[in-house]
Design a protein around this motif. Structure first.
Motif, short mmCIF file in Angstrom:
data_model
loop_
_atom_site.label_atom_id
_atom_site.label_comp_id
_atom_site.label_asym_id
_atom_site.label_seq_id
_atom_site.Cartn_x
_atom_site.Cartn_y
_atom_site.Cartn_z
N GLY A 144 0.80 -1.22 0.00
CA GLY A 144 0.00 0.00 0.00
C GLY A 144 0.83 1.27 0.00
O GLY A 144 2.00 1.27 0.39
N TRP A 145 0.21 2.35 -0.47
CA TRP A 145 0.85 3.66 -0.48
C TRP A 145 -0.24 4.73 -0.45
O TRP A 145 -1.40 4.46 -0.75
N ARG A 146 0.14 5.94 -0.12
CA ARG A 146 -0.80 7.04 0.00
C ARG A 146 -0.65 8.00 -1.17
O ARG A 146 0.46 8.30 -1.60
N ASP A 147 -1.81 8.45 -1.69
CA ASP A 147 -1.81 9.47 -2.74
C ASP A 147 -2.05 10.83 -2.10
O ASP A 147 -3.10 11.07 -1.50
N ASP A 148 -1.08 11.72 -2.22
CA ASP A 148 -1.18 13.02 -1.56
C ASP A 148 -2.27 13.90 -2.15
O ASP A 148 -2.90 14.69 -1.45
N ALA A 149 -2.53 13.78 -3.45
CA ALA A 149 -3.51 14.66 -4.10
C ALA A 149 -4.93 14.42 -3.60
O ALA A 149 -5.70 15.36 -3.43
N THR A 150 -5.28 13.17 -3.34
CA THR A 150 -6.65 12.86 -2.90
C THR A 150 -6.71 12.49 -1.42
O THR A 150 -7.79 12.48 -0.84
N GLY A 151 -5.58 12.18 -0.82
CA GLY A 151 -5.58 11.72 0.55
C GLY A 151 -5.97 10.26 0.69
O GLY A 151 -6.09 9.75 1.81
N CYS A 152 -6.15 9.58 -0.43
CA CYS A 152 -6.56 8.18 -0.41
C CYS A 152 -5.35 7.27 -0.27
O CYS A 152 -4.24 7.60 -0.70
N ARG A 153 -5.59 6.11 0.32
CA ARG A 153 -4.58 5.08 0.38
C ARG A 153 -4.93 4.00 -0.62
O ARG A 153 -6.08 3.56 -0.70
N VAL A 154 -3.95 3.58 -1.40
CA VAL A 154 -4.15 2.53 -2.40
C VAL A 154 -3.56 1.24 -1.85
O VAL A 154 -2.39 1.20 -1.46
N THR A 155 -4.36 0.20 -1.82
CA THR A 155 -3.92 -1.11 -1.35
C THR A 155 -3.95 -2.09 -2.50
O THR A 155 -4.96 -2.19 -3.21
#
Length: 238
Positions: free
Chosen positions: A21-32
């Motif tokens: 997993g990692w975090r997308d700064d633009a949306t604040g979402c975490r991608v798993t």
């Protein structure tokens, strides 16, 4: 390691144990990135979101949830969760394909011009590793379709790394694929659009090739893709 070198690096995958997993700064979402077996609750939330998204367009039948719910034909899936932990988008990955008939795209082009060319394209790439991305959706009501689509588009490179393949393919309406070009996807111009899932749609094929991502991707997207892919590479080499 430079971004271009990272994109060209040969993989030793598949590395599908556990979750990434990692975090997308633009949306604040975490991608798993995970498998249905490793994250069954997240998988069910992703499928439920896909059903609701497709249902708004009267296309929930396209998902064929009865056939995919057990996760047996899904090698990998990506789920984007918002800061409150809600799944707001995702995709699933089928493959690696062993034969052109393993691709759902051939069903979509059944009776449409270009089926023979599509079959050839898939067969020609199978020796190098091909996976197919299906059931993509994004909650455009909260984030806008473009913002989340850019996040999901970047999963092409992590997919290649985790699955140990050179090629990723996807089919979608032409206007949707336009939003996925940013990550280096190239529409197969030799294949005419298919009237799928009905005559109101013009579906096209897009290919991502690990060797040419740096050429076709937007520079900012490519840098983010490489950074997200590096999370996988660092953990795999730890």
């Amino acid at each position: 390691m430079e971004a271009a070198q990272l994109a060209r690096r040969a993989t030793d995958g598949p590395w599908l144990e556990g979750s990434w997993g990692w975090r997308d700064d633009a949306t604040g979402c975490r991608v798993t990135a995970s498998t249905p077996q490793a994250q069954p609750e997240l998988w069910e939330q992703y499928l439920d979101g896909a059903f609701q998204s497709y249902k708004r367009h009267g296309l929930e039948w396209v998902l064929d949830l009865d056939a995919v719910w057990d996760g047996n034909d899904t090698a990998l899936f990506f789920a984007a969760t918002d800061p409150d932990g809600r799944v707001v988008g995702g995709t699933r990955v089928v493959g690696p394909l062993r034969a052109p008939e393993d691709s759902h795209a051939l069903e979509e082009w059944n009776g449409n011009p270009g089926a023979a060319v599509l079959r050839y394209m898939i067969a020609n790439r199978i020796p190098f590793g091909v996976v197919e991305v299906k059931s993509a959706w994004a909650n455009s009501q909260e984030y806008g379709s473009r913002a989340l689509s850019r996040v999901l588009a970047r999963t092409a490179l992590p997919t290649m790394t985790l699955m140990g393949v050179q090629f990723v393919m996807a089919t979608a309406a032409a206007h949707v694929l336009e939003q996925w070009r940013s990550s280096g996807g190239v529409v197969a111009s030799r294949i005419p659009a298919a009237a799928y899932p009905n005559d109101n749609y013009r579906t096209k094929v897009m290919w991502w090739d690990r060797r040419t991502l740096a050429i076709h991707a937007e520079p900012d997207q490519f840098k983010l893709m490489c950074a997200e892919d590096a999370v996988i590479l660092r953990r795999a080499s730890a």
